[in-house]
Design a protein around this motif. Structure first.
Motif, PDB file in Angstrom:
ATOM      1  N   GLY A 742       0.810  -1.214   0.000  1.00  0.00           N
ATOM      2  CA  GLY A 742       0.000   0.000   0.000  1.00  0.00           C
ATOM      3  C   GLY A 742       0.840   1.259   0.000  1.00  0.00           C
ATOM      4  N   PHE A 743       1.921   1.270   0.798  1.00  0.00           N
ATOM      5  CA  PHE A 743       2.803   2.428   0.813  1.00  0.00           C
ATOM      6  C   PHE A 743       3.464   2.617  -0.550  1.00  0.00           C
ATOM      7  N   TYR A 744       3.806   1.502  -1.186  1.00  0.00           N
ATOM      8  CA  TYR A 744       4.415   1.615  -2.509  1.00  0.00           C
ATOM      9  C   TYR A 744       3.417   2.208  -3.514  1.00  0.00           C
ATOM     10  N   LEU A 745       2.154   1.793  -3.392  1.00  0.00           N
ATOM     11  CA  LEU A 745       1.143   2.302  -4.309  1.00  0.00           C
ATOM     12  C   LEU A 745       0.860   3.775  -4.054  1.00  0.00           C
ATOM     13  N   LEU A 746       0.965   4.221  -2.780  1.00  0.00           N
ATOM     14  CA  LEU A 746       0.663   5.607  -2.412  1.00  0.00           C
ATOM     15  C   LEU A 746       1.924   6.456  -2.285  1.00  0.00           C
ATOM     16  N   ARG A 747       3.037   5.999  -2.825  1.00  0.00           N
ATOM     17  CA  ARG A 747       4.301   6.731  -2.662  1.00  0.00           C
ATOM     18  C   ARG A 747       4.225   8.111  -3.323  1.00  0.00           C
ATOM     19  N   HIS A 748       5.090   8.985  -2.858  1.00  0.00           N
ATOM     20  CA  HIS A 748       5.116  10.371  -3.321  1.00  0.00           C
ATOM     21  C   HIS A 748       5.588  10.439  -4.782  1.00  0.00           C
ATOM     22  N   PRO A 749       5.159  11.451  -5.542  1.00  0.00           N
ATOM     23  CA  PRO A 749       5.560  11.549  -6.954  1.00  0.00           C
ATOM     24  C   PRO A 749       7.070  11.626  -7.181  1.00  0.00           C
ATOM     25  N   ARG A 750       7.838  12.147  -6.166  1.00  0.00           N
ATOM     26  CA  ARG A 750       9.276  12.224  -6.385  1.00  0.00           C
ATOM     27  C   ARG A 750       9.926  10.833  -6.418  1.00  0.00           C
ATOM     28  N   PHE A 751       9.205   9.817  -5.905  1.00  0.00           N
ATOM     29  CA  PHE A 751       9.712   8.448  -5.956  1.00  0.00           C
ATOM     30  C   PHE A 751       9.130   7.648  -7.125  1.00  0.00           C
ATOM     31  N   ARG A 752       8.400   8.320  -7.961  1.00  0.00           N
ATOM     32  CA  ARG A 752       7.793   7.650  -9.112  1.00  0.00           C
ATOM     33  C   ARG A 752       8.592   7.940 -10.379  1.00  0.00           C
ATOM     34  N   LYS A 753       8.516   6.978 -11.304  1.00  0.00           N
ATOM     35  CA  LYS A 753       9.134   7.143 -12.611  1.00  0.00           C
ATOM     36  C   LYS A 753       8.049   7.161 -13.680  1.00  0.00           C
ATOM     37  N   LYS A 754       8.360   7.849 -14.757  1.00  0.00           N
ATOM     38  CA  LYS A 754       7.396   7.921 -15.841  1.00  0.00           C
ATOM     39  C   LYS A 754       7.383   6.641 -16.674  1.00  0.00           C
ATOM     40  N   LEU A 755       8.412   5.851 -16.557  1.00  0.00           N
ATOM     41  CA  LEU A 755       8.452   4.598 -17.302  1.00  0.00           C
ATOM     42  C   LEU A 755       7.589   3.550 -16.612  1.00  0.00           C
TER      43      LEU A 755
END
Length: 774
Positions: A742-755
């Motif tokens: 759940g934390f991974y799914l709700l992680r902050h955008p700075r930890f997300r990649k566009k790929l």
């Protein structure tokens, strides 16, 4: 969001005076308490005696003429009959009376001019009143007077009283609305009527085998099949694969049979296909339906051997001879099914065919057909538009038809009907039509009765013992678009005998047991429903007055599965609306994942931690929230019944060419270029549909490919990851895994990649069966 329909196309609540009181406060139930009481003056002309002989032939052909102001009715003349008896009732609407004096005149029918015999005069203020169930008014003998008021020879036996449309004499009485229509075929087609359509059974013919068939040409390679005929229904088996004189089929043929069975025969003929379109009858047998066993339960029926007969020409005579050939069959009338003559979406009766299997009724449905208003002119008469409207209602085996109101755009029927209800999840259908039997309609070529509109009421939407008084709009689909044809005012009440019995019905299967023990295929049901519709239409069209074929087919929704681009669009938007909450959840969840509102996202984190910490309470919380939502929405529950919705049907936004295609005949009667254009459009739409279906199939095949080793490397990776995942889930508590996911799914955008993620890339690379298709 879908726009609401215009105000003129909506259902309207009404509050009329019914049965002497308003709907809202009158809970007393009596005959005709759901309709407005219409006062009528009834005149029963029984017979005459001691009439003089007026013409030169020294005979008297008398008839009676009843005059009341501007209304006049007459009995048929009794030509050369010694018995001067008519026993005919006349009903004059007191709302249209223009005189306070009633004249009953006896005349002698002549070729040139009718002779006056005598008359009886009555003052309407002295006519007694009668309210059922009071006994009928006894007729009396009255002396007749001539034109000068002097006593004339002869007496007339009459009965007069005032009453309402609840009087038992009303249905068969001549009515003042029919003034000017003296022809018997016109008067018969104007009367109200209750019809009971025939009880229908399924006839199952299991063709097993035949023995010792005799061929006219011994050298011909036999190609045997069996043709079964029941009235206008005909079915054939496939060609037997055993090309010998002892062929086998093991096929079931299904028919619809209507009671009574006395005059119906099943004809089985074994035929040999000698050449294309040339079949030779090897032998046949005739089986009366009355002798066939009736199957009410799941018990098997024993097969029988029947001898085959063949026509043999002996000299100049043709005789049927019995020879050694015989056929092995199993035949039974299956009453454990419900014969589907209604549309599958709008079934009005769910009981089996056999009355022995019927369960007690759970309630009573009462329908009051009050009036219509704003009807459109349906035909021309004397250079002006006119409408002769009548109403038809169908529920279960009982059909009702109101009387026809002549030349009125605001007809008032005020007729009440009652049905027994055995299942609340059923539908009553009401339709309004224009009567074309009048004005010599049948003699002029028999034009069809025109559709004015139709509506349906689902009984499960009705509250118990509540009187619904509403005005329903009537729509008809024309090539130019949807058109409002007027409004009809109905009053409906559903009375339940036992709330517990009705609630218990919701736990029962919809259809009888046989539908589940021996299910019929979709194609079989479609063919059998068509046969049932034809039988019901034929039987009701032979009634008096007839319920014509076009009326029956319109009420039964014969073309419910006919292709329509408009219906396809409507169903698509219905699907989108039904699953729109999933899209709404996705739109609501996406900003949370991307921290558009940090406060709400943090609250979702807290709620998520609570749910993971106490997983045993998840289902309880879901049920509790559902309970609160449903209770909260009780305030906004529907206050009126559902009705025809032009926006939901996409009838107001359909292109004219789409409507032309929907209303076209089958096969099409349009020119080839229009058919080609429609076909190309259908190909384009079907191409999009097949693409979507193919994409859904591709996703499922990719999941299956992980287990089938179609891609050895992908499956090998999956095999390696499975035990690793099992060990991780065994060592780490499930709550921790769910929390991390759940934390991974709700992680902050700075930890997300566009790929795309690794799992997404892995899934998209899995193989499907698309490379195996042509």
């Amino acid at each position: 969001m879908q726009r609401p329909p215009p105000e003129d196309f909506l259902l309207k609540e009404t509050n009329p005076h019914l049965g002497g009181g308003k709907v809202t406060g009158d809970k007393h139930k009596s005959a005709y308490d759901l309709v407005q009481h219409m006062p009528y003056l009834y005149v029963r002309v029984v017979k005459a005696r001691d009439l003089p002989e007026k013409d030169v032939s020294r005979t008297c052909d008398p008839y009676v003429e009843v005059n009341l102001g501007n209304c006049k009715g007459s009995t048929p003349d009794l030509k050369k009959k010694s018995d001067r008896k008519w026993n005919q009732v006349f009903a004059f609407s007191k709302e249209r009376l223009q005189s306070s004096e009633l004249q009953v005149t006896v005349k002698d029918k002549n070729f040139l001019e009718d002779d006056f015999i005598g008359r009886v005069l009555f003052d309407l203020n002295k006519v007694p009143s009668r309210v059922p169930p009071d006994s009928p008014v006894a007729p009396k003998w009255y002396d007749m007077v001539d034109k000068n008021g002097e006593k004339a020879k002869g007496e007339l036996k009459l009965a007069l009283w005032t009453g309402t449309q609840a009087d038992e004499a009303f249905p068969e009485a001549w009515k003042s609305e029919a003034a000017g229509f003296g022809e018997s075929y016109c008067l018969a087609s104007m009367r109200s009527k209750v019809y009971l359509h025939p009880k229908l059974w399924y006839l199952r013919v299991s063709v097993i085998e035949a023995q010792d068939l005799q061929l006219s040409d011994e050298g011909w390679f036999p190609v045997f099949f069996v043709r079964a005929t029941l009235g206008n229904q005909q079915m054939i088996t496939s060609v037997s694969q055993s090309r010998t004189i002892n062929p086998k089929w093991n096929e079931d043929l299904m028919f619809v049979a209507a009671e009574p069975f006395e005059d119906q025969d099943l004809i089985l003929s074994v035929e040999n296909r000698v050449a294309i379109k040339n079949d030779e009858v090897v032998g046949k047998c005739t089986i009366p339906l009355q002798s066939i066993d009736r199957r009410l339960d799941n018990k098997p029926v024993n097969p029988e051997w029947n001898n085959l007969q063949k026509n043999v020409i002996a000299g100049e005579e043709q005789k049927e001879t019995i020879f050694s050939s015989r056929i092995h069959i199993m035949i039974c009338l299956e009453g454990g099914y419900h014969v589907l003559d209604d549309s599958p979406q709008y079934m009005s009766d769910l009981r089996p065919a056999a009355k022995q299997l019927w369960k007690p009724s759970i309630g009573v449905l009462e329908l009051g057909i009050l009036y219509a208003r704003g009807l459109m002119p349906m035909k021309a008469k004397d250079g002006r538009g006119t409408t002769d409207a009548y109403c038809v209602a169908k529920y279960g085996h009982k059909w009702v038809r109101t009387r026809t109101i002549i030349d009125s755009f605001t007809p008032r029927w005020n007729e009440q009907y009652t049905w027994e209800v055995c299942d609340p999840c059923t539908v009553i259908t009401i339709g309004v039509f224009d009567n074309r039997d009048l004005h010599g309609g049948d003699k002029a070529g028999g034009a069809n009765d025109s559709r004015i509109g139709k509506l349906r009421i689902r009984l499960s939407n009705l509250e118990m013992d509540r009187v619904y008084s509403q005005s329903y709009p009537l729509f008809v689909l024309h090539p130019s678009g949807v058109k409002k044809m007027g409004e009809i005012h109905l009053v409906v009440r559903f009375t339940c005998f036992s709330l517990l019995s009705m609630m218990h019905m919701y736990s029962h299967p919809l259809l009888p047991t046989m539908h589940y023990l021996h299910p019929l295929t979709v194609s079989q049901l479609d063919k059998l429903r068509h046969q049932a519709t034809q039988i019901v239409s034929m039987r009701l069209s032979r009634a008096e007055p007839p319920l014509r074929k076009e009326v029956v087919e319109y009420m039964l929704d014969v073309d419910w599965n006919k292709w329509s681009l408009r219906k396809s669009k409507a169903n698509f938007f219905r699907l989108m609306a039904a699953y729109g909450w999933l899209i709404a959840v996705g739109k609501w969840f996406d900003p949370i994942c991307y921290w558009k509102n940090p406060i709400i996202t943090l609250l979702i984190h807290v709620l998520f931690i609570v749910l993971v910490r106490y997983p045993e309470d998840i289902l309880s919380i879901i049920f509790l929230c559902t309970f609160l939502i449903v209770v909260w929405r009780y305030r906004w529950r529907p206050s009126h019944l559902a009705h025809m919705d032009i926006r939901l049907s996409r009838a107001d936004s359909a292109h004219p060419d789409e409507l032309h295609e929907e209303l076209d005949t089958f096969p099409s009667s349009q020119p080839s270029e229009i058919v080609r254009m429609r076909y190309d459009r259908l190909r384009s739409i079907a191409g999009r549909i097949q693409t979507v279906v193919g994409d859904l199939a591709t996703q499922a095949e990719k999941l299956q490919s992980l287990l089938s080793w179609r891609d050895p490397r992908a499956t090998a990776l999956f095999v390696i990851l499975c035990p690793v995942g099992a060990i991780i889930l065994f060592v780490i508590p499930f709550q921790v895994v769910a929390l991390l996911a759940g934390f991974y799914l709700l992680r902050h955008p700075r930890f997300r990649k566009k790929l795309p993620s690794v799992l997404t890339n892995f899934f998209k690379r899995l193989p499907a069966h698309t490379d195996c298709m042509l």
